[in-house]
Design an enzyme around this catalytic site. Structure first.
Site, PDB file in Angstrom:
ATOM      1  N   LEU A  43       0.857  -1.181   0.005  1.00  0.00           N
ATOM      2  CA  LEU A  43      -0.066  -0.184  -0.158  1.00  0.00           C
ATOM      3  C   LEU A  43       0.694   1.191  -0.066  1.00  0.00           C
ATOM      4  O   LEU A  43       0.587   2.421   0.280  1.00  0.00           O
ATOM      5  CB  LEU A  43      -1.008  -0.068   1.134  1.00  0.00           C
ATOM      6  CG  LEU A  43      -1.683  -1.249   1.580  1.00  0.00           C
ATOM      7  CD1 LEU A  43      -2.659  -0.940   2.654  1.00  0.00           C
ATOM      8  CD2 LEU A  43      -2.265  -1.585   0.352  1.00  0.00           C
ATOM      9  N   GLN A  46       3.003   7.501  -2.895  1.00  0.00           N
ATOM     10  CA  GLN A  46       2.367   8.759  -3.004  1.00  0.00           C
ATOM     11  C   GLN A  46       0.794   8.207  -3.179  1.00  0.00           C
ATOM     12  O   GLN A  46       0.545   7.524  -3.913  1.00  0.00           O
ATOM     13  CB  GLN A  46       2.688   9.408  -4.137  1.00  0.00           C
ATOM     14  CG  GLN A  46       1.698  10.652  -4.310  1.00  0.00           C
ATOM     15  CD  GLN A  46       1.892  11.599  -3.218  1.00  0.00           C
ATOM     16  OE1 GLN A  46       0.783  11.554  -2.511  1.00  0.00           O
ATOM     17  NE2 GLN A  46       2.731  12.442  -2.821  1.00  0.00           N
ATOM     18  N   SER A  47      -0.076   8.954  -2.311  1.00  0.00           N
ATOM     19  CA  SER A  47      -1.491   8.275  -2.237  1.00  0.00           C
ATOM     20  C   SER A  47      -2.458   9.493  -2.805  1.00  0.00           C
ATOM     21  O   SER A  47      -3.799   9.228  -2.824  1.00  0.00           O
ATOM     22  CB  SER A  47      -1.769   7.572  -0.730  1.00  0.00           C
ATOM     23  OG  SER A  47      -1.854   9.066  -0.025  1.00  0.00           O
ATOM     24  N   SER A  88      -5.749   1.107  -8.472  1.00  0.00           N
ATOM     25  CA  SER A  88      -6.754   2.459  -8.250  1.00  0.00           C
ATOM     26  C   SER A  88      -7.695   2.694  -9.422  1.00  0.00           C
ATOM     27  O   SER A  88      -7.419   2.509 -10.494  1.00  0.00           O
ATOM     28  CB  SER A  88      -6.013   3.562  -8.017  1.00  0.00           C
ATOM     29  OG  SER A  88      -6.707   4.781  -8.135  1.00  0.00           O
ATOM     30  N   GLU A  90      -8.649   5.311 -10.247  1.00  0.00           N
ATOM     31  CA  GLU A  90      -8.148   6.538 -11.145  1.00  0.00           C
ATOM     32  C   GLU A  90      -7.424   6.035 -12.455  1.00  0.00           C
ATOM     33  O   GLU A  90      -7.412   6.781 -13.354  1.00  0.00           O
ATOM     34  CB  GLU A  90      -7.121   7.211 -10.377  1.00  0.00           C
ATOM     35  CG  GLU A  90      -7.457   8.023  -9.157  1.00  0.00           C
ATOM     36  CD  GLU A  90      -8.418   9.184  -9.468  1.00  0.00           C
ATOM     37  OE1 GLU A  90      -8.318   9.945 -10.364  1.00  0.00           O
ATOM     38  OE2 GLU A  90      -9.329   9.723  -8.658  1.00  0.00           O
ATOM     39  N   TYR A 111      -0.629  10.498 -10.818  1.00  0.00           N
ATOM     40  CA  TYR A 111      -0.638   9.038  -9.932  1.00  0.00           C
ATOM     41  C   TYR A 111      -1.274   8.041 -10.650  1.00  0.00           C
ATOM     42  O   TYR A 111      -1.020   6.854 -10.492  1.00  0.00           O
ATOM     43  CB  TYR A 111      -1.982   9.722  -8.724  1.00  0.00           C
ATOM     44  CG  TYR A 111      -2.348   8.647  -8.047  1.00  0.00           C
ATOM     45  CD1 TYR A 111      -1.870   8.063  -6.918  1.00  0.00           C
ATOM     46  CD2 TYR A 111      -3.574   8.206  -8.501  1.00  0.00           C
ATOM     47  CE1 TYR A 111      -2.339   7.191  -5.901  1.00  0.00           C
ATOM     48  CE2 TYR A 111      -4.344   6.896  -7.528  1.00  0.00           C
ATOM     49  CZ  TYR A 111      -3.404   6.842  -6.242  1.00  0.00           C
ATOM     50  OH  TYR A 111      -4.114   5.900  -5.752  1.00  0.00           O
ATOM     51  N   LYS A 115       0.109   4.220 -11.275  1.00  0.00           N
ATOM     52  CA  LYS A 115      -0.745   3.114 -10.773  1.00  0.00           C
ATOM     53  C   LYS A 115      -0.992   2.140 -12.187  1.00  0.00           C
ATOM     54  O   LYS A 115      -0.963   0.825 -11.675  1.00  0.00           O
ATOM     55  CB  LYS A 115      -1.780   3.489  -9.962  1.00  0.00           C
ATOM     56  CG  LYS A 115      -1.760   4.089  -8.684  1.00  0.00           C
ATOM     57  CD  LYS A 115      -1.618   3.196  -7.882  1.00  0.00           C
ATOM     58  CE  LYS A 115      -1.359   3.572  -6.306  1.00  0.00           C
ATOM     59  NZ  LYS A 115      -1.139   2.733  -5.189  1.00  0.00           N
ATOM     60  N   ARG A 146      -8.348   8.773   7.587  1.00  0.00           N
ATOM     61  CA  ARG A 146      -8.054   9.174   6.237  1.00  0.00           C
ATOM     62  C   ARG A 146      -7.219  10.675   6.691  1.00  0.00           C
ATOM     63  O   ARG A 146      -7.619  11.546   7.271  1.00  0.00           O
ATOM     64  CB  ARG A 146      -9.068   9.526   5.325  1.00  0.00           C
ATOM     65  CG  ARG A 146      -8.926   9.952   4.021  1.00  0.00           C
ATOM     66  CD  ARG A 146      -8.499   8.648   3.049  1.00  0.00           C
ATOM     67  NE  ARG A 146      -8.898   8.891   1.847  1.00  0.00           N
ATOM     68  CZ  ARG A 146      -8.286   8.310   0.718  1.00  0.00           C
ATOM     69  NH1 ARG A 146      -7.312   7.974   0.790  1.00  0.00           N
ATOM     70  NH2 ARG A 146      -9.050   8.217  -0.491  1.00  0.00           N
TER      71      ARG A 146
HETATM   72  P1  GDP Z   1      -9.520  11.362  -5.303  1.00  0.00           P
HETATM   73  O1  GDP Z   1     -10.620  10.807  -5.936  1.00  0.00           O
HETATM   74  O2  GDP Z   1      -8.453   9.900  -5.134  1.00  0.00           O
HETATM   75  O3  GDP Z   1      -8.942  12.168  -6.097  1.00  0.00           O
HETATM   76  O4  GDP Z   1     -10.027  11.719  -3.777  1.00  0.00           O
HETATM   77  P2  GDP Z   1     -10.034  13.030  -3.241  1.00  0.00           P
HETATM   78  O5  GDP Z   1     -10.525  12.990  -1.995  1.00  0.00           O
HETATM   79  O6  GDP Z   1      -8.631  13.839  -3.333  1.00  0.00           O
HETATM   80  O7  GDP Z   1     -10.751  13.991  -4.304  1.00  0.00           O
HETATM   81  C1  GDP Z   1     -11.983  13.552  -4.493  1.00  0.00           C
HETATM   82  C2  GDP Z   1     -13.000  14.551  -5.415  1.00  0.00           C
HETATM   83  O8  GDP Z   1     -13.050  15.662  -4.817  1.00  0.00           O
HETATM   84  C3  GDP Z   1     -12.121  15.071  -6.687  1.00  0.00           C
HETATM   85  O9  GDP Z   1     -13.029  15.386  -7.840  1.00  0.00           O
HETATM   86  C4  GDP Z   1     -11.574  16.379  -6.352  1.00  0.00           C
HETATM   87  O10 GDP Z   1     -11.352  17.451  -7.327  1.00  0.00           O
HETATM   88  C5  GDP Z   1     -12.820  16.986  -5.324  1.00  0.00           C
HETATM   89  N1  GDP Z   1     -12.550  18.185  -4.550  1.00  0.00           N
HETATM   90  C6  GDP Z   1     -13.269  19.093  -4.161  1.00  0.00           C
HETATM   91  N2  GDP Z   1     -12.755  20.093  -3.445  1.00  0.00           N
HETATM   92  C7  GDP Z   1     -11.595  19.210  -2.907  1.00  0.00           C
HETATM   93  C8  GDP Z   1     -10.718  19.676  -1.938  1.00  0.00           C
HETATM   94  O11 GDP Z   1     -10.503  20.683  -1.389  1.00  0.00           O
HETATM   95  N3  GDP Z   1      -9.494  18.608  -1.697  1.00  0.00           N
HETATM   96  C9  GDP Z   1      -9.473  17.488  -2.189  1.00  0.00           C
HETATM   97  N4  GDP Z   1      -8.930  16.696  -1.980  1.00  0.00           N
HETATM   98  N5  GDP Z   1     -10.590  17.212  -3.115  1.00  0.00           N
HETATM   99  C10 GDP Z   1     -11.410  18.017  -3.794  1.00  0.00           C
END
Ligand code: GDP
Length: 271
Positions: A43, A46-47, A88, A90, A111, A115, A146
């Site tokens: 695991l 970079q996450s 992932s 992603e 990322y 992956k 988290r």
């Molecule tokens: P990811 O799906 O692995 O990128 O998980 P994240 O929790 O970082 O982001 C989930 C979604 O939330 C993405 O589409 C981001 O663009 C959106 N998002 C909106 N505002 C924010 C923010 O302030 N921080 C993060 N991390 N994501 C955000």
């Protein structure tokens, strides 16, 4: 951060730790010699998708080179070690229908590129050397542990502080994005199940349900009796260079072959 979690859970003193630098082959090889594991769950790396745009080389090195070093060390050592690689959702990029094991990868971030490479390294070592190596293609999995660089904990952390009157606003990026959010504990059970099977296979793991960030916000604020629209500001600073707008899983293969289904539903996860 891993050790902080382990200490907080009170299990740090009950386990033995060996420090590894995954991008350094000798370090990985030595750790596997010392630990003599039956199973390895990789695991590491970079996450954060967001941070990967700021650290693209570190991302490739920690994820892809790290993963390759584990596979190569297992091959060289020659013991029957079962290997799990954290792949992932992603890797799929933007998808309009639920993704399963036949959906092509179209990565949209450093990322996701890293992956995707790690996924094919696992498949290659399985085919070329018969390793029991598998990738779990996991959709977003969240928990109270988290980090707040992720949107779920950023939201719940801010909701708590707003509720207690410590702050009065929450600034976010793209709140129209949709994600298939599940509970991390459910996914860890699936990782373990994957290594208990007769055959090494890759699996897509997700809840099959997707929600917008906006819906997550509404649910989180409503649990403490507040209206999210009075506190949330959309701030372009948090937009990404490219964005995966929508993610949704079809985990029917895991359901059928592993007997796996998530136990925690969206609203309980937010709560
Ligand atoms: P990811 O799906 O692995 O990128 O998980 P994240 O929790 O970082 O982001 C989930 C979604 O939330 C993405 O589409 C981001 O663009 C959106 N998002 C909106 N505002 C924010 C923010 O302030 N921080 C993060 N991390 N994501 C955000």
């Amino acid at each position: 951060s891993g050790f902080e979690n382990l200490r907080r859970l009170g299990i740090f003193d009950k386990i033995e730790t060996v420090t590894v630098a995954p991008a350094d082959y000798d370090s990985v090889h030595r750790a596997l010699r010392v630990a003599e594991p039956d199973e390895v769950y990789n695991l590491s790396g970079q996450s954060s998708v967001g941070l990967s745009f700021q650290f693209p080389s570190e991302t490739l090195e920690s994820i892809s080179v790290g993963n390759l070093n584990f596979l190569e060390a297992i091959r060289v050592i020659g013991r029957p070690v079962r290997f799990y690689n954290a792949c992932s959702s992603e890797c799929f990029g933007n998808i309009s229908v639920a993704a399963d094991g036949t959906t092509p990868f179209r990565p949209r971030s450093p990322y996701a590129v890293a992956k995707s490479a790690a996924f094919w390294q696992v498949a290659n070592y399985r085919e070329a050397y018969g390793l029991f190596a598998t990738s779990g293609i996991l959709f977003n999995h969240e928990s109270p542990r988290r980090g707040i660089e992720f949107v779920t904990r950023k939201i719940t952390d801010h909701v708590a502080r707003i509720k207690h009157g410590l702050i009065d606003e929450l600034r976010l990026g793209n709140i129209e994005a949709t994600r298939d959010w599940g509970f991390a504990g459910d996914y860890v059970r699936a990782m373990w199940l994957m290594l208990q099977q007769d055959e090494p296979r890759d699996y897509v793991l997700g809840t099959g349900e997707s929600h917008t960030v906006r819906e997550f916000l509404a649910a989180a604020f409503s649990f403490v009796g507040l209206d999210w629209e009075q506190f949330v500001e959309v701030d372009p600073r948090y937009f990404r260079p490219v964005e995966v707008e929508a993610l949704l899983a079809d985990a029917s293969k895991a359901e059928k072959l592993l007997g796996w289904a998530p136990k925690v539903a969206f609203s309980d996860l937010v709560k």
